[in-house]
Design a protein around this motif. Structure first.
Motif, PDB file in Angstrom:
ATOM      1  N   THR A 205       0.840  -1.198   0.000  1.00 39.83           N
ATOM      2  CA  THR A 205       0.000   0.000   0.000  1.00 39.83           C
ATOM      3  C   THR A 205       0.878   1.252   0.000  1.00 39.83           C
ATOM      4  OG1 THR A 205      -1.728  -1.170   1.241  1.00 39.83           O
ATOM      5  CG2 THR A 205      -1.824   1.240   1.228  1.00 39.83           C
ATOM      6  N   GLU A 213       2.471   0.896   5.999  1.00 35.38           N
ATOM      7  CA  GLU A 213       2.146  -0.371   6.651  1.00 35.38           C
ATOM      8  C   GLU A 213       1.749  -0.107   8.087  1.00 35.38           C
ATOM      9  OE1 GLU A 213       3.804  -4.923   6.837  1.00 35.38           O
ATOM     10  OE2 GLU A 213       5.258  -3.301   7.016  1.00 35.38           O
ATOM     11  N   ALA A 235      -6.132  -2.524   3.510  1.00 28.50           N
ATOM     12  CA  ALA A 235      -5.147  -1.742   4.267  1.00 28.50           C
ATOM     13  C   ALA A 235      -5.866  -0.764   5.185  1.00 28.50           C
ATOM     14  CB  ALA A 235      -4.222  -0.980   3.331  1.00 28.50           C
TER      15      ALA A 235
END
Length: 335
Positions: A205, A213, A235
């Motif tokens: 992501t 993260e 995410a």
């Protein structure tokens, strides 16, 4: 003599109190668990027969053995009724950025023979936490019909807006703590061409062009390889709403989110469409925490109770000894 014994027992009581308080305080410190890391295989259930290879995260305690030792303990077979046919493979170490920054020992396994569509395969890897490295860990998957490599990943959407305190990692002493945060769980809606490769894709992501993260704790991993804590193609992004911003996260405002995916052993990288997400702390409830004064009172009461308990426990045998000495002395005087 009596005075020396009284001082001795009081000293023992105070020493026990000091050790107990020290141990209690240390219990709150972050001590990452040095347990054996769980084993993982990719693909998990199925993959196109023309895939280049998969991932193996061995079961290790700390350091990894040599690539030669790992290769000797890894096996790929095709299930043919009651028989198993060995398929030669080669192992390669994967850099963390290609797999997941949470893992340090990821290996790409590549079959040296073409897989058969419709056939079932078994992968085996040794448990290196055992000495010797046994028993063998295994996993079964199916090879599906060959599929072209995808060119488009799909589009993103905000799947949920969690309204609860968020657990994040911290370097303040404990492994994690809860913060007030505005959160958005972003999910990928994959394109049709991605679906055959879904289990093999390694997701990353990006927020505002930077890798993102979410980490829940210092003592633990960030979720399965290529997935993170939120799941495959998902995410969690957030803006920390603490006054001192110890929870980190993004700033308030509008952020651009994208996902990238790549196939193990290939140069294929595909991107999702971008998505703009607004984060604001205006309607976020603060997390209740005890004040320093309340914590100070708590510790004073705790130490006071320990002193009473241990002092009584230490003084009781001392009183018995003193009583015995007193009656012994009286008996000698009578004689």
């Amino acid at each position: 003599m009596v005075e020396r014994r009284v001082k001795y027992y009081l000293g023992v009581a105070l020493a026990i109190v000091g050790v107990s308080v020290g141990l209690y305080q240390k219990a709150d410190a972050c001590s990452p668990a040095m347990e054996c890391f769980n084993e993982e295989f990719l693909p998990r259930y199925q993959a196109p027969a023309n895939f280049e290879g998969g991932y193996w995260v061995p079961t290790l305690e700390q350091g990894a053995p040599s690539i030669k030792t790992l290769q000797e303990r890894f096996r790929l077979t095709r299930l043919d009724g009651e028989k198993e046919v060995d398929i030669p493979v080669v192992l390669e170490k994967v850099e963390a950025d290609e797999g997941s920054p949470s893992y340090h020992n990821i290996y790409f396994w590549k079959p040296l023979e073409a897989l058969e569509p419709g056939a079932t395969y078994r992968v085996r890897g040794a448990n290196f936490c055992e000495d010797p490295p046994e028993p063998v860990m295994e996993h079964v998957f199916k090879a599906t019909e060959p599929a072209p490599f995808p060119e488009k990943l799909g589009r993103l959407r905000v799947d949920q807006r969690p309204d609860a305190p968020l657990e994040v990692d911290t370097t303040s002493g404990s492994c994690s703590w809860e913060i007030a945060a505005d959160q958005a769980l972003v999910a990928l809606l994959p394109s049709e061409e991605v679906l055959p490769w879904w289990e093999l894709l390694i997701f990353t992501t990006y927020v505002d062009g930077e890798r993102w993260e979410y980490s829940r704790s210092l003592a633990g991993f960030g979720g399965p390889v290529g997935e993170g804590l939120s799941g495959r193609g998902r995410a969690l992004i957030y803006a920390g709403c603490e006054e001192d911003n110890q929870g980190g996260g993004l700033s308030e405002g509008t952020h651009t989110v994208q996902m990238k995916a790549h196939l193990p052993g290939s140069e294929v990288e595909i991107w999702s469409d971008s998505l703009e997400v607004d984060l604001s702390c205006d309607d976020v409830w603060p997390v209740y925490r005890e004040s320093e004064e309340e914590i100070s009172i708590y510790w004073k009461n705790f130490v006071a109770y320990l002193l009473i308990v241990f002092a009584l426990g230490a003084c009781f045998p001392g009183s018995v000894v003193l009583g015995w000495m007193y009656f012994r002395k009286r008996r000698r005087e009578r004689v």
